[in-house]
Scaffold this motif. Structure first.
Motif, PDB file in Angstrom:
ATOM      1  N   UNK A   3     -70.664  55.182 -22.307  1.00 28.66           N
ATOM      2  CA  UNK A   3     -69.714  55.728 -22.646  1.00 28.66           C
ATOM      3  C   UNK A   3     -68.982  56.518 -21.426  1.00 28.66           C
ATOM      4  N   UNK A   4     -69.898  56.995 -20.275  1.00 25.87           N
ATOM      5  CA  UNK A   4     -70.003  57.070 -18.924  1.00 25.87           C
ATOM      6  C   UNK A   4     -68.525  56.380 -17.834  1.00 25.87           C
ATOM      7  N   UNK A   5     -69.552  54.628 -18.483  1.00 26.20           N
ATOM      8  CA  UNK A   5     -69.162  53.655 -17.564  1.00 26.20           C
ATOM      9  C   UNK A   5     -67.357  53.563 -17.578  1.00 26.20           C
ATOM     10  N   UNK A   6     -67.345  53.503 -19.231  1.00 23.99           N
ATOM     11  CA  UNK A   6     -66.662  53.414 -19.844  1.00 23.99           C
ATOM     12  C   UNK A   6     -64.978  54.379 -19.118  1.00 23.99           C
ATOM     13  N   UNK A   7     -65.715  54.971 -18.854  1.00 23.01           N
ATOM     14  CA  UNK A   7     -64.985  56.697 -18.924  1.00 23.01           C
ATOM     15  C   UNK A   7     -63.821  56.741 -17.331  1.00 23.01           C
ATOM     16  N   UNK A   8     -65.786  56.245 -16.423  1.00 24.38           N
ATOM     17  CA  UNK A   8     -65.732  55.309 -14.882  1.00 24.38           C
ATOM     18  C   UNK A   8     -64.005  54.418 -15.041  1.00 24.38           C
ATOM     19  N   UNK A   9     -64.274  53.122 -15.391  1.00 26.52           N
ATOM     20  CA  UNK A   9     -63.350  51.987 -15.762  1.00 26.52           C
ATOM     21  C   UNK A   9     -61.568  52.962 -15.854  1.00 26.52           C
ATOM     22  N   UNK A  10     -61.943  53.578 -17.438  1.00 26.43           N
ATOM     23  CA  UNK A  10     -60.127  54.235 -17.732  1.00 26.43           C
ATOM     24  C   UNK A  10     -59.639  54.677 -16.145  1.00 26.43           C
ATOM     25  N   UNK A  11     -60.370  55.453 -15.396  1.00 23.84           N
ATOM     26  CA  UNK A  11     -59.980  56.671 -14.397  1.00 23.84           C
ATOM     27  C   UNK A  11     -59.263  55.390 -13.421  1.00 23.84           C
ATOM     28  N   UNK A  12     -60.536  55.172 -13.338  1.00 22.70           N
ATOM     29  CA  UNK A  12     -59.862  53.388 -11.996  1.00 22.70           C
ATOM     30  C   UNK A  12     -58.515  53.456 -11.946  1.00 22.70           C
ATOM     31  N   UNK A  13     -58.622  52.618 -13.640  1.00 20.34           N
ATOM     32  CA  UNK A  13     -56.790  51.649 -13.797  1.00 20.34           C
ATOM     33  C   UNK A  13     -56.300  52.158 -14.080  1.00 20.34           C
ATOM     34  N   UNK A  14     -56.550  54.326 -14.742  1.00 19.73           N
ATOM     35  CA  UNK A  14     -55.367  55.305 -14.655  1.00 19.73           C
ATOM     36  C   UNK A  14     -54.761  55.427 -12.736  1.00 19.73           C
ATOM     37  N   UNK A  15     -55.909  55.110 -11.697  1.00 20.88           N
ATOM     38  CA  UNK A  15     -55.108  56.070 -10.291  1.00 20.88           C
ATOM     39  C   UNK A  15     -54.008  54.715 -10.352  1.00 20.88           C
ATOM     40  N   UNK A  16     -54.948  53.008 -10.402  1.00 14.85           N
ATOM     41  CA  UNK A  16     -53.910  52.257 -10.198  1.00 14.85           C
ATOM     42  C   UNK A  16     -52.825  52.036 -10.665  1.00 14.85           C
TER      43      UNK A  16
END
Length: 225
Positions: A78-91
């Motif tokens: 879950x933490x890994x998915x949250x990090x990936x989602x945050x990266x995509x949101x910023x991009x």
């Protein structure tokens, strides 16, 4: 005169005095109280380590019992998915910023009007926009547009063309509310005419429910203060 040390039986703990090497009570070997304390102190670190190991083991068992390994793995995923989602949101935000800023005419509008309107370019150069304000938008609250969407056209034009537009509006029988660096008027059919000679923005709207509605729009949109 020296005093003989007190001797303690290591089996029955009987305290003996004198120089005997065996307990007068049970006959077991004797040792001094100092030796007894020293022996206990030597055993203390080992005993403490054993107790700590036992307590730690029990705590680990309780943690694993309350939170099985699959739950820890799920938390990690879950933490890994949250990090990936945050990266995509910023991009995504960084890529969409130009479209949010809009074209030159949109940027020249007051903030209130720009926020309420949805605009589409009418030319490849991005100098002319067709914009719509939904009938449900708070800017049109009170039925000032007769319950309909309001469409307006916004463009950036050179000073000479802007002067021509203002001259034409003056001759068309409009009622000017502001006539200076900014020209704002209400047309005979309750439309809004607006020109800002400082930015080159020209704006014309569709029909409102009446003159009062058009004037209210000018105020709410930040076109007239």
């Amino acid at each position: 005169m020296s005093t003989l040390p007190e001797l303690v039986c290591q089996y029955c703990s009987h305290r003996n005095t004198g120089a005997d090497s065996r307990c007068a009570h049970c006959g077991a070997p004797l040792r001094t109280a100092v030796d007894t304390v020293r022996a206990a102190a030597e055993k203390l670190p080992t005993q403490v380590a054993e107790v700590a190991e036992k307590v730690g083991g029990e705590a680990e068992k309780l943690v694993h019992k309350a939170y099985p390994r699959w739950q820890w793995q799920a938390v990690g995923v879950l933490l890994l998915l949250m990090v990936v989602a945050a990266v995509f949101a910023v991009r995504s935000c960084s890529l969409s910023l130009p479209s949010l800023r809009g074209s030159a005419p949109v940027q020249a509008m007051p903030d209130l009007l720009r926020t309420a309107a949805t605009c589409q370019p009418l030319d490849s150069g991005g100098q002319r926009e067709k914009c719509v304000i939904a009938a449900t938008d708070p800017m049109l609250f009170g039925g000032i547009a007769g319950g309909r969407d309001v469409t307006f056209y916004a463009e950036l034009v050179p000073q000479d063309r802007l002067a021509d537009s203002i001259s034409r509006w003056r001759g068309a029988g409009g009622s000017a509310l502001v006539d200076g660096p900014v020209y704002a008027a209400i047309g005979p059919s309750a439309t809004v005419w607006y020109a800002d000679t400082r930015t080159g923005l020209r704006l014309e709207t569709g029909t409102f429910a009446g003159r009062a509605g058009a004037q209210t729009f000018l105020s709410r949109a930040g076109l007239v203060r």
